[in-house]
Design a protein around this motif. Structure first.
Motif, PDB file in Angstrom:
ATOM      1  N   UNK A  24       0.836  -1.205   0.000  1.00 37.49           N
ATOM      2  CA  UNK A  24       0.000   0.000   0.000  1.00 37.49           C
ATOM      3  C   UNK A  24       0.865   1.247   0.000  1.00 37.49           C
ATOM      4  N   UNK A  25       1.919   1.245   0.842  1.00 37.63           N
ATOM      5  CA  UNK A  25       2.806   2.403   0.884  1.00 37.63           C
ATOM      6  C   UNK A  25       3.503   2.586  -0.459  1.00 37.63           C
ATOM      7  N   UNK A  26       3.933   1.455  -1.037  1.00 34.70           N
ATOM      8  CA  UNK A  26       4.605   1.536  -2.335  1.00 34.70           C
ATOM      9  C   UNK A  26       3.665   2.087  -3.391  1.00 34.70           C
ATOM     10  N   UNK A  27       2.393   1.649  -3.333  1.00 33.95           N
ATOM     11  CA  UNK A  27       1.398   2.116  -4.287  1.00 33.95           C
ATOM     12  C   UNK A  27       1.220   3.626  -4.169  1.00 33.95           C
ATOM     13  N   UNK A  28       1.143   4.108  -2.927  1.00 37.20           N
ATOM     14  CA  UNK A  28       0.980   5.532  -2.716  1.00 37.20           C
ATOM     15  C   UNK A  28       2.208   6.314  -3.125  1.00 37.20           C
ATOM     16  N   UNK A  29       3.392   5.765  -2.822  1.00 36.12           N
ATOM     17  CA  UNK A  29       4.639   6.458  -3.152  1.00 36.12           C
ATOM     18  C   UNK A  29       4.845   6.536  -4.664  1.00 36.12           C
ATOM     19  N   UNK A  30       4.420   5.493  -5.386  1.00 36.87           N
ATOM     20  CA  UNK A  30       4.635   5.454  -6.831  1.00 36.87           C
ATOM     21  C   UNK A  30       3.626   6.293  -7.600  1.00 36.87           C
ATOM     22  N   UNK A  89     -10.712   2.585 -10.264  1.00 39.93           N
ATOM     23  CA  UNK A  89     -10.375   3.266  -9.009  1.00 39.93           C
ATOM     24  C   UNK A  89      -8.865   3.224  -8.792  1.00 39.93           C
ATOM     25  N   UNK A  90      -8.135   3.903  -9.685  1.00 36.52           N
ATOM     26  CA  UNK A  90      -6.671   3.872  -9.618  1.00 36.52           C
ATOM     27  C   UNK A  90      -6.052   5.253  -9.418  1.00 36.52           C
ATOM     28  N   UNK A  91      -6.894   6.272  -9.269  1.00 34.41           N
ATOM     29  CA  UNK A  91      -6.384   7.617  -9.031  1.00 34.41           C
ATOM     30  C   UNK A  91      -6.064   8.409 -10.276  1.00 34.41           C
ATOM     31  N   UNK A  92      -6.310   7.837 -11.455  1.00 32.02           N
ATOM     32  CA  UNK A  92      -5.964   8.532 -12.692  1.00 32.02           C
ATOM     33  C   UNK A  92      -7.157   9.210 -13.361  1.00 32.02           C
ATOM     34  N   UNK A  93      -8.341   9.079 -12.760  1.00 30.25           N
ATOM     35  CA  UNK A  93      -9.511   9.824 -13.194  1.00 30.25           C
ATOM     36  C   UNK A  93     -10.179  10.395 -11.954  1.00 30.25           C
ATOM     37  N   UNK A  94     -10.210  11.725 -11.863  1.00 33.75           N
ATOM     38  CA  UNK A  94     -10.750  12.413 -10.702  1.00 33.75           C
ATOM     39  C   UNK A  94     -11.882  13.346 -11.130  1.00 33.75           C
ATOM     40  N   UNK A  95     -12.615  13.826 -10.174  1.00 37.15           N
ATOM     41  CA  UNK A  95     -13.762  14.698 -10.436  1.00 37.15           C
ATOM     42  C   UNK A  95     -13.701  15.910  -9.527  1.00 37.15           C
ATOM     43  N   UNK A 266      -6.566   3.210  -0.244  1.00 38.76           N
ATOM     44  CA  UNK A 266      -6.362   4.186   0.829  1.00 38.76           C
ATOM     45  C   UNK A 266      -5.061   4.962   0.673  1.00 38.76           C
ATOM     46  N   UNK A 267      -4.011   4.307   0.218  1.00 34.75           N
ATOM     47  CA  UNK A 267      -2.723   4.991   0.071  1.00 34.75           C
ATOM     48  C   UNK A 267      -2.802   6.113  -0.952  1.00 34.75           C
ATOM     49  N   UNK A 268      -3.495   5.866  -2.063  1.00 33.28           N
ATOM     50  CA  UNK A 268      -3.638   6.889  -3.093  1.00 33.28           C
ATOM     51  C   UNK A 268      -4.548   8.005  -2.600  1.00 33.28           C
ATOM     52  N   UNK A 269      -5.627   7.623  -1.924  1.00 32.28           N
ATOM     53  CA  UNK A 269      -6.540   8.625  -1.370  1.00 32.28           C
ATOM     54  C   UNK A 269      -5.802   9.540  -0.401  1.00 32.28           C
ATOM     55  N   UNK A 270      -4.980   8.944   0.467  1.00 35.72           N
ATOM     56  CA  UNK A 270      -4.236   9.729   1.457  1.00 35.72           C
ATOM     57  C   UNK A 270      -3.270  10.691   0.767  1.00 35.72           C
ATOM     58  N   UNK A 271      -2.584  10.209  -0.253  1.00 30.49           N
ATOM     59  CA  UNK A 271      -1.631  11.061  -0.983  1.00 30.49           C
ATOM     60  C   UNK A 271      -2.360  12.220  -1.648  1.00 30.49           C
ATOM     61  N   UNK A 272      -3.474  11.937  -2.304  1.00 31.11           N
ATOM     62  CA  UNK A 272      -4.231  12.982  -2.976  1.00 31.11           C
ATOM     63  C   UNK A 272      -4.789  13.998  -1.982  1.00 31.11           C
ATOM     64  N   UNK A 273      -5.278  13.515  -0.847  1.00 32.44           N
ATOM     65  CA  UNK A 273      -5.821  14.421   0.172  1.00 32.44           C
ATOM     66  C   UNK A 273      -4.745  15.382   0.656  1.00 32.44           C
TER      67      UNK A 273
END
Length: 327
Positions: A24-30, A89-95, A266-273
């Protein structure tokens, strides 16, 4: 060494948990490793579009990948919002959206998504006052005078809104209901189209977010009849509130949020937030939006989700009282 079965199971579970946490951390970091698109479900020129473009510029600078705004207008924001709801739900399309996202399902018989389950609320971005704006030919200097004139001669005036279900539309419906006005509301495909017709005199009055209307008020091409906030705003101290104009207790602002498809990791959500909060506190936001009444107040999912629930209840009450139903 022999490890009892229960011990082996516990060890395996612990190792899996550690691996999962590391992944999860790696996903968020990348993230992000390629361009990200931010969908604005309206035509360019409105405040949603403006907020999204300022946010996209800062996220691009902060995160090292392009954040690109795409305008996908139609059906009062439903088409673009649905595109995000059904995206991976991969963080590459946002609204980036306004309260229209939550209001539409309350008044339109069917929308193709569920606001709660099909979206991940990433960050509340901020809010702006709304203003009741009129064409200069309207024989009224404030909202109270307009209500009196419109009740006396309803066929002489027309109302417009940027989109069905927008906070501008719901506010106008509330004023129409409480002011006992008998006239239709013309719905447009975005702020720019509604403003163009107001500037041209094809419609008499709209309610709009202050950033997109303020330049026209300052130039004298439009006049401000009232603001929708609880108190008068510093940039227009001479303009009364709707509550002062004969509708006690009236208060509404339009706000803007960042969403992703449901079940965003969650990792991507946290990074985006975190990055969105940093972006909204930047000098760019102050320079581009602050002077027009935008109040940046980023908050993450823990605060944003209950805020959405509260706003749904507020809009549901207005829709019920004013009997707003769109076929």
């Amino acid at each position: 060494m022999n490890i009892p079965t229960t011990g082996r199971n516990a060890l395996v579970a612990s190792l899996l948990a550690v691996c999962s946490l590391g992944a999860a951390h790696a996903q968020g970091d990348a993230y992000p490793s390629r361009p990200v698109r931010i969908i604005v479900p309206y035509v360019p020129g409105g405040t949603v579009d403006l907020v999204a473009r300022v946010l996209a510029q800062r996220l691009t600078e902060q995160m090292g990948q392009p954040f690109v705004v795409e305008n996908r207008a139609g059906a009062s924001g439903v088409i673009g919002s649905d595109l995000v709801a059904k995206a991976p739900a991969d963080g590459y399309t946002l609204l980036v959206q306004s309260p229209t996202l939550i209001a539409n399902p309350l008044m339109v018989r069917k929308v193709p998504y569920d606001v709660v389950t099909d979206f991940t609320p990433v960050s509340f971005l901020g809010s702006v006052p709304m203003v009741v704006a009129a064409h200069p030919s309207v024989p009224a200097e404030n909202l109270k005078q307009f209500l009196d004139a419109a009740r006396a001669k309803p066929q002489g005036f027309s109302l417009g809104t940027s989109a069905i279900g927008s906070p501008m539309h719901v506010s106008l419906e509330a004023i129409k209901f409480n002011g006992k006005l008998e006239m239709p509301i013309v719905a447009y495909r975005g702020t720019a189209a509604a403003l163009n017709d107001l500037l041209g005199g094809q419609i008499s009055v709209i309610i709009d977010a202050l950033p997109s209307t303020a330049p026209h008020i300052q130039s004298g091409k439009l006049k401000a009849l009232a603001v929708t906030t609880k108190a008068r705003i510093p940039s227009m101290p001479q303009v009364p509130t709707v509550a002062e104009s004969g509708i006690p207790g009236f208060e509404m602002v339009t706000w803007y949020g960042l969403w992703a498809p449901g079940k965003l990791p969650e990792a991507i959500s946290k990074r985006l937030t975190e990055e969105a909060a940093k972006a909204m506190r930047s000098s760019l936001v102050t320079e581009r939006l602050g002077a027009q009444g935008f109040v940046a107040s980023p908050m993450g999912p823990a605060q944003f989700a209950p805020y959405i629930t509260k706003e749904i209840a507020t809009y549901a009450r207005i829709v019920r009282d004013a009997k707003i139903q769109i076929d």
